[in-house]
Scaffold this motif. Structure first.
Motif, mmCIF file in Angstrom:
data_model
loop_
_atom_site.group_PDB
_atom_site.id
_atom_site.type_symbol
_atom_site.label_atom_id
_atom_site.label_comp_id
_atom_site.label_asym_id
_atom_site.label_seq_id
_atom_site.Cartn_x
_atom_site.Cartn_y
_atom_site.Cartn_z
ATOM 1 N N ILE A 13 0.861 -1.177 0.000
ATOM 2 C CA ILE A 13 0.000 0.000 0.000
ATOM 3 C C ILE A 13 0.900 1.231 0.000
ATOM 4 N N ASP A 14 0.654 2.130 -0.933
ATOM 5 C CA ASP A 14 1.442 3.358 -1.005
ATOM 6 C C ASP A 14 0.744 4.466 -0.235
ATOM 7 N N ILE A 15 1.352 4.853 0.889
ATOM 8 C CA ILE A 15 0.872 5.966 1.708
ATOM 9 C C ILE A 15 2.022 6.970 1.752
ATOM 10 N N HIS A 16 1.709 8.221 1.501
ATOM 11 C CA HIS A 16 2.759 9.249 1.490
ATOM 12 C C HIS A 16 2.465 10.336 2.517
ATOM 13 N N CYS A 17 3.523 10.863 3.114
ATOM 14 C CA CYS A 17 3.403 11.946 4.078
ATOM 15 C C CYS A 17 2.810 13.174 3.371
ATOM 16 N N PRO A 18 1.746 13.760 3.932
ATOM 17 C CA PRO A 18 1.146 14.925 3.293
ATOM 18 C C PRO A 18 2.033 16.174 3.357
ATOM 19 N N ILE A 77 -1.121 2.725 10.344
ATOM 20 C CA ILE A 77 -0.334 3.820 9.765
ATOM 21 C C ILE A 77 0.403 4.511 10.903
ATOM 22 N N LEU A 78 1.674 4.810 10.678
ATOM 23 C CA LEU A 78 2.458 5.507 11.701
ATOM 24 C C LEU A 78 1.831 6.854 12.036
ATOM 25 N N LYS A 79 2.038 7.317 13.251
ATOM 26 C CA LYS A 79 1.504 8.612 13.689
ATOM 27 C C LYS A 79 2.474 9.750 13.388
ATOM 28 N N LYS A 80 3.717 9.396 12.988
ATOM 29 C CA LYS A 80 4.745 10.403 12.758
ATOM 30 C C LYS A 80 5.550 10.005 11.530
ATOM 31 N N CYS A 81 5.879 10.962 10.678
ATOM 32 C CA CYS A 81 6.667 10.696 9.478
ATOM 33 C C CYS A 81 8.106 10.352 9.873
ATOM 34 N N PRO A 82 8.644 9.225 9.374
ATOM 35 C CA PRO A 82 10.016 8.873 9.727
ATOM 36 C C PRO A 82 11.059 9.825 9.129
ATOM 37 N N LYS A 83 10.703 10.561 8.081
ATOM 38 C CA LYS A 83 11.673 11.452 7.444
ATOM 39 C C LYS A 83 11.634 12.872 8.026
ATOM 40 N N CYS A 84 10.446 13.518 7.979
ATOM 41 C CA CYS A 84 10.375 14.912 8.410
ATOM 42 C C CYS A 84 9.938 15.072 9.861
ATOM 43 N N LYS A 85 9.596 13.959 10.526
ATOM 44 C CA LYS A 85 9.213 13.929 11.949
ATOM 45 C C LYS A 85 7.937 14.710 12.263
ATOM 46 N N PHE A 134 1.221 13.389 12.456
ATOM 47 C CA PHE A 134 0.041 13.469 11.614
ATOM 48 C C PHE A 134 -1.202 13.769 12.448
ATOM 49 N N SER A 135 -2.050 14.659 11.928
ATOM 50 C CA SER A 135 -3.332 14.944 12.578
ATOM 51 C C SER A 135 -4.325 13.850 12.184
ATOM 52 N N ASP A 136 -5.472 13.823 12.836
ATOM 53 C CA ASP A 136 -6.507 12.846 12.492
ATOM 54 C C ASP A 136 -6.954 13.024 11.039
ATOM 55 N N GLU A 137 -7.024 14.270 10.575
ATOM 56 C CA GLU A 137 -7.415 14.540 9.195
ATOM 57 C C GLU A 137 -6.368 14.006 8.221
ATOM 58 N N ASP A 138 -5.075 14.157 8.582
ATOM 59 C CA ASP A 138 -3.998 13.629 7.736
ATOM 60 C C ASP A 138 -4.105 12.112 7.611
ATOM 61 N N ILE A 139 -4.357 11.443 8.729
ATOM 62 C CA ILE A 139 -4.443 9.984 8.727
ATOM 63 C C ILE A 139 -5.638 9.524 7.896
ATOM 64 N N GLU A 140 -6.773 10.202 8.021
ATOM 65 C CA GLU A 140 -7.946 9.835 7.222
ATOM 66 C C GLU A 140 -7.669 10.029 5.735
ATOM 67 N N ALA A 141 -6.982 11.117 5.373
ATOM 68 C CA ALA A 141 -6.649 11.363 3.976
ATOM 69 C C ALA A 141 -5.693 10.294 3.453
ATOM 70 N N MET A 142 -4.728 9.875 4.280
ATOM 71 C CA MET A 142 -3.775 8.839 3.871
ATOM 72 C C MET A 142 -4.478 7.497 3.716
ATOM 73 N N LYS A 143 -5.475 7.207 4.571
ATOM 74 C CA LYS A 143 -6.242 5.969 4.446
ATOM 75 C C LYS A 143 -6.998 5.942 3.118
ATOM 76 N N LYS A 144 -7.581 7.082 2.744
ATOM 77 C CA LYS A 144 -8.297 7.148 1.469
ATOM 78 C C LYS A 144 -7.320 6.983 0.310
ATOM 79 N N GLU A 145 -6.147 7.585 0.425
ATOM 80 C CA GLU A 145 -5.128 7.478 -0.622
ATOM 81 C C GLU A 145 -4.701 6.024 -0.805
ATOM 82 N N GLY A 146 -4.558 5.296 0.301
ATOM 83 C CA GLY A 146 -4.105 3.918 0.245
ATOM 84 C C GLY A 146 -5.197 2.916 -0.047
ATOM 85 N N GLY A 147 -6.460 3.342 -0.047
ATOM 86 C CA GLY A 147 -7.558 2.442 -0.354
ATOM 87 C C GLY A 147 -8.001 1.593 0.821
#
Length: 87
Positions: A10-15, A28-36, A39-52
Motif C-alpha cells: 500500500i502506497d501511503i505518502h506523508c502529506p 499507519i504511523l503517527k509520525k513521518c520517519p523522514k520529516c518527523k 500526523f493529525s486525524d485529518e492527515d491519517i484519514e486522507a492517507m487511508k483514502k489514498e491507500g484504499g
C-alpha cells in the motif's frame, strides 16, 4: 512464524514531505520517519483514502477461521475388539 501476504503493498505518502510512510497491516504511523511531522486525524484519514483502506468492521482482520473453513481433525476412533486366533 511470521505471516506476510504476498504481493500486498500500500502506497501511503506523508502529506507534508511526500515520503512513502511504511504501513504494517492496517496500521499507519503517527509520525513521518523522514520529516518527523506528527500526523493529525485529518492527515491519517486522507492517507487511508489514498491507500484504499476500507472503513468499518469489514476492514479489520478476521478473528478466527473464515466461514466454510474445515475444522480441526477429531480424535481417532477406538479399535475393534480382538478376534480369536485362526478366525
Amino acid at each position: 512464524m511470521c505471516f506476510r501476504p504476498a504481493g500486498v503493498e500500500i502506497d501511503i505518502h506523508c502529506p507534508h514531505c511526500g515520503f512513502k510512510v511504511p504501513v504494517m497491516g492496517s496500521t499507519i504511523l503517527k509520525k513521518c520517519p523522514k520529516c518527523k511531522t506528527t500526523f493529525s486525524d485529518e492527515d491519517i484519514e486522507a492517507m487511508k483514502k489514498e491507500g484504499g483502506f476500507a472503513d468499518g468492521p469489514a476492514a479489520a482482520a478476521p478473528a478466527g477461521a473464515p466461514a466454510g473453513a474445515p475444522g480441526a481433525p477429531g480424535a481417532p476412533g477406538a479399535p475393534g475388539a480382538p478376534k480369536a486366533p485362526g478366525m
